[in-house]
Design a protein around this motif. Structure first.
Motif, PDB file in Angstrom:
ATOM      1  N   GLN A 179     -17.002 -78.419  31.271  1.00  0.00           N
ATOM      2  CA  GLN A 179     -15.794 -77.153  32.464  1.00  0.00           C
ATOM      3  C   GLN A 179     -16.524 -77.992  34.091  1.00  0.00           C
ATOM      4  N   VAL A 180     -15.197 -77.853  34.702  1.00  0.00           N
ATOM      5  CA  VAL A 180     -15.771 -78.008  36.667  1.00  0.00           C
ATOM      6  C   VAL A 180     -15.656 -77.044  36.959  1.00  0.00           C
ATOM      7  N   ILE A 181     -16.860 -76.046  37.907  1.00  0.00           N
ATOM      8  CA  ILE A 181     -16.707 -75.232  38.172  1.00  0.00           C
ATOM      9  C   ILE A 181     -16.792 -75.836  39.481  1.00  0.00           C
ATOM     10  N   VAL A 182     -15.952 -74.744  40.845  1.00  0.00           N
ATOM     11  CA  VAL A 182     -16.478 -74.815  41.852  1.00  0.00           C
ATOM     12  C   VAL A 182     -17.194 -73.222  42.646  1.00  0.00           C
ATOM     13  N   ALA A 185     -20.328 -77.603  40.256  1.00  0.00           N
ATOM     14  CA  ALA A 185     -20.881 -77.807  38.758  1.00  0.00           C
ATOM     15  C   ALA A 185     -20.301 -77.868  37.703  1.00  0.00           C
ATOM     16  N   VAL A 186     -20.617 -79.162  37.295  1.00  0.00           N
ATOM     17  CA  VAL A 186     -20.232 -79.382  35.243  1.00  0.00           C
ATOM     18  C   VAL A 186     -20.753 -78.963  34.969  1.00  0.00           C
ATOM     19  N   HIS A 207     -21.333 -72.960  27.963  1.00  0.00           N
ATOM     20  CA  HIS A 207     -21.929 -72.088  28.974  1.00  0.00           C
ATOM     21  C   HIS A 207     -21.305 -72.577  30.618  1.00  0.00           C
ATOM     22  N   ALA A 208     -19.520 -72.236  30.015  1.00  0.00           N
ATOM     23  CA  ALA A 208     -19.746 -72.697  31.188  1.00  0.00           C
ATOM     24  C   ALA A 208     -18.992 -70.743  31.697  1.00  0.00           C
ATOM     25  N   ALA A 212     -15.759 -67.409  42.593  1.00  0.00           N
ATOM     26  CA  ALA A 212     -16.092 -69.353  41.695  1.00  0.00           C
ATOM     27  C   ALA A 212     -14.982 -69.118  40.720  1.00  0.00           C
ATOM     28  N   ALA A 213     -14.671 -70.738  40.516  1.00  0.00           N
ATOM     29  CA  ALA A 213     -13.402 -70.803  39.558  1.00  0.00           C
ATOM     30  C   ALA A 213     -13.859 -71.714  38.399  1.00  0.00           C
ATOM     31  N   ALA A 214     -13.016 -71.952  37.529  1.00  0.00           N
ATOM     32  CA  ALA A 214     -13.396 -73.364  36.887  1.00  0.00           C
ATOM     33  C   ALA A 214     -11.535 -74.221  37.465  1.00  0.00           C
ATOM     34  N   ILE A 215     -12.267 -75.300  37.559  1.00  0.00           N
ATOM     35  CA  ILE A 215     -11.057 -76.081  37.716  1.00  0.00           C
ATOM     36  C   ILE A 215     -10.375 -76.765  36.999  1.00  0.00           C
ATOM     37  N   GLY A 216     -11.241 -77.495  36.729  1.00  0.00           N
ATOM     38  CA  GLY A 216     -11.068 -78.079  35.536  1.00  0.00           C
ATOM     39  C   GLY A 216     -11.564 -78.962  34.370  1.00  0.00           C
TER      40      GLY A 216
END
Lengths: 363, 363
Positions: free
Chosen positions: B189-192, B299-300, B305-306, B325-329
């Motif tokens: 997961q890609v998180i900002v 963060a990837v 663990h996301a 903070a959000a999972a974006i992809g």
């Protein structure tokens, strides 16, 4: 009051004034603030150090110390803005590596890694940049350090002068080193690693400020091999090492005299100077002791280790420079915090730091 | 050839071209070489890294690693040339400290010490310098780092733009961190860490390039507390962290996709953006994903663990930013080395790096 009594009183007043931390009161930055003399000292001690207060910075050494998991390390940083970029014997890239490596070396730290940050002026020819990056790579390889991180910024035409280089160095404190600017004791010997003033003179020649019969090339070099040899030969007797860059040998000696509260007496006739450097300095009305070096070491050594230290320096490679290593003076008690020069005629005069520098952008 | 087949073929050609090391062929340096996009990449990968070749530098990470006596450390350097010196929410001094601390943090290193090198323009008002040195001291104290060494150079009027700052940081690699740009796996997961694009927008506003109804302030902040929380919550599941500065989130994602040879799919609708930032970007015809940040983390994270990572970020203090903070992809396999954006309407487009940057001198 006798002439001698008056001289003592004047020295006393100067000594009291100099023992205080300089104040920074200027409204604007001038070129003198970058020259390594008194104005730079006032900026650093009067503004930067108080604002950023911490024990490592207050030492005012060539490098700060950091301990991580009981491993003692030294960190140092320098920006290079030398003009012109290339000069006899070197260039900004080589200077940046050696200057940073030398700040670590005189802190008694073996140089390990560098970082490199470039500020480029829009329109800079790529070939100029490439030549400097190659000079950096070659100097780093010669000094045995790796460039582990970098950064590049570009500013518009007219907001830099081709290329500025900022290098930061990390070194491992050598267990043989017990160096401190406050360690000087009466009787200690003052040693220089060889002839002085050649870097500054080479830059002036490169700027076409005058012509000389002789070719003078910059003294830019890594001083770590010399420091390594000194630590082996005179480790416990080495009080302090300094790299005599901006402000020359005179600035370094004044800083040490102040930090230790001792006097330094320099025998002018014993200071090794190339005749052409002496001639150029005389033309410009300056003392070679105030001219910048980029590979000249000043060592203060306990008297019983002085001969060993000199022998070690003279065998430290780059024979032309180190063959001229010389004891040029000694530590005295009076007047505290000051540097006196004994001239060839037996007279004495105070050798102060300059406020600015006749040679801006020397490194 | 069907439309789908053609699209695949084009992606394939692009992917092949991008997997090669970029060449540096420009005759002169342009502003684009400092903007953090493709031109900067070509300069770094085509000129600097080959000339200075060593394994630490070839990682192209935010910081280089150095091991001394078995102690793993990170070193990073940055020059700051932001214009204007002061802007809503920060100034060059604060930016210099946070930028350097953040490069260490995203390398998984606890920031310990900084060095500070200043290039001053002759004529700079001392009050401007004093304000920035105080900003540096305050930011360093807030980030828990000490400034252990410094340097000051002065160049003539017209050879700098008031004040350039070069900071170098030393950090201790955290034993919880096992980060590598090559570690991304399909399904990650890609998180900002929060809303994006606010630093670049604040700089544009400070330059008076346009007016907005809302006040946007720079996002400059230390990211170490957030990284510390992430390492605690998702340590072994953290693949890689990046600080999305010049070139924005888009540059960071492209670099990661290339380094891991995977594809990244970003859901445009899930990217947190302040409406005023989105409005400003639309006015300028740019994507907020290309706008610089100075305190935004990407963060990837392994899928299992996301949730823990997101919860840790949201509790990492400075609530306004991290609350978003959000999972974006997520990471995909195809097309390798590329970033795709899924728009709100369900379409997909390639999100490339820009060659230059519409906003020079952003940091």
């Amino acid at each position: 009051m006798s002439a001698v009594g008056r001289e003592e009183r004047i020295l006393d007043i100067i000594a009291t004034a100099r023992s205080k931390r300089p104040k920074f009161r200027d409204e604007r930055i001038t070129m003198a603030h970058g020259a390594g003399g008194k104005a730079t000292g006032a900026l650093i001690e009067g503004l930067l150090v108080p604002a950023l207060a911490n024990p490592a910075l207050e030492q005012l050494a060539d490098a700060g110390s950091v301990t991580v998991d009981d491993v003692g390390m030294a960190l140092t940083t320098d920006s290079f803005v030398v003009k012109p970029l290339r000069f006899p014997g070197g260039s900004i890239g080589e200077l940046a590596v050696n200057g940073t490596v030398n700040d670590l070396a005189v802190a008694g730290a073996r140089p390990l890694a560098l970082t490199l940050s470039l500020i480029l002026e829009e329109g800079l020819e790529s070939s100029v940049l490439r030549a400097e990056v190659e000079a950096i790579a070659a100097a780093a390889a010669a000094a045995g350090v790796v460039v582990v991180a970098g950064d590049t910024k570009v500013v518009e035409r007219g907001h830099a002068d081709q290329l500025y280089v900022c290098t930061t160095g990390l070194g491992r404190i050598d267990p043989r080193a017990t160096l401190a600017p406050s360690a000087l004791r009466p009787g200690d010997q003052v040693i220089v690693s060889g002839r002085i003033g050649e870097h500054g003179t080479a830059i002036m020649l490169a700027r076409g400020e005058f012509e000389l019969g002789a070719e003078i090339v910059s003294d830019t070099r890594s001083l770590w091999p010399a420091v390594d040899a000194l630590l082996d030969a005179a480790g416990p007797g080495l009080r302090c090492l300094r790299d005599a860059t901006r402000g020359g040998v005179a600035s370094v000696l004044n800083e040490l005299a102040r930090a230790s509260g001792v006097a330094l007496l320099v025998r002018e006739g014993d200071v090794p100077v190339h005749p052409a450097v002496a001639g150029a300095a005389e033309l410009l009305g300056i003392d070679p002791m105030h001219v910048a070096n980029e590979g000249v070491l000043v060592a203060v050594v306990a008297p019983e280790h002085a001969d060993a230290a000199l022998a070690a320096l003279r065998g430290a490679g780059d024979a032309e420079h180190f063959a001229q290593a010389a004891a040029i003076g000694e530590v005295r008690t009076e007047p505290p915090g000051m540097v006196l020069v004994e001239t060839a005629f037996g007279g004495k005069r105070v050798m102060d730091q300059l406020v600015g520098d006749p040679l801006p952008r020397i490194c």
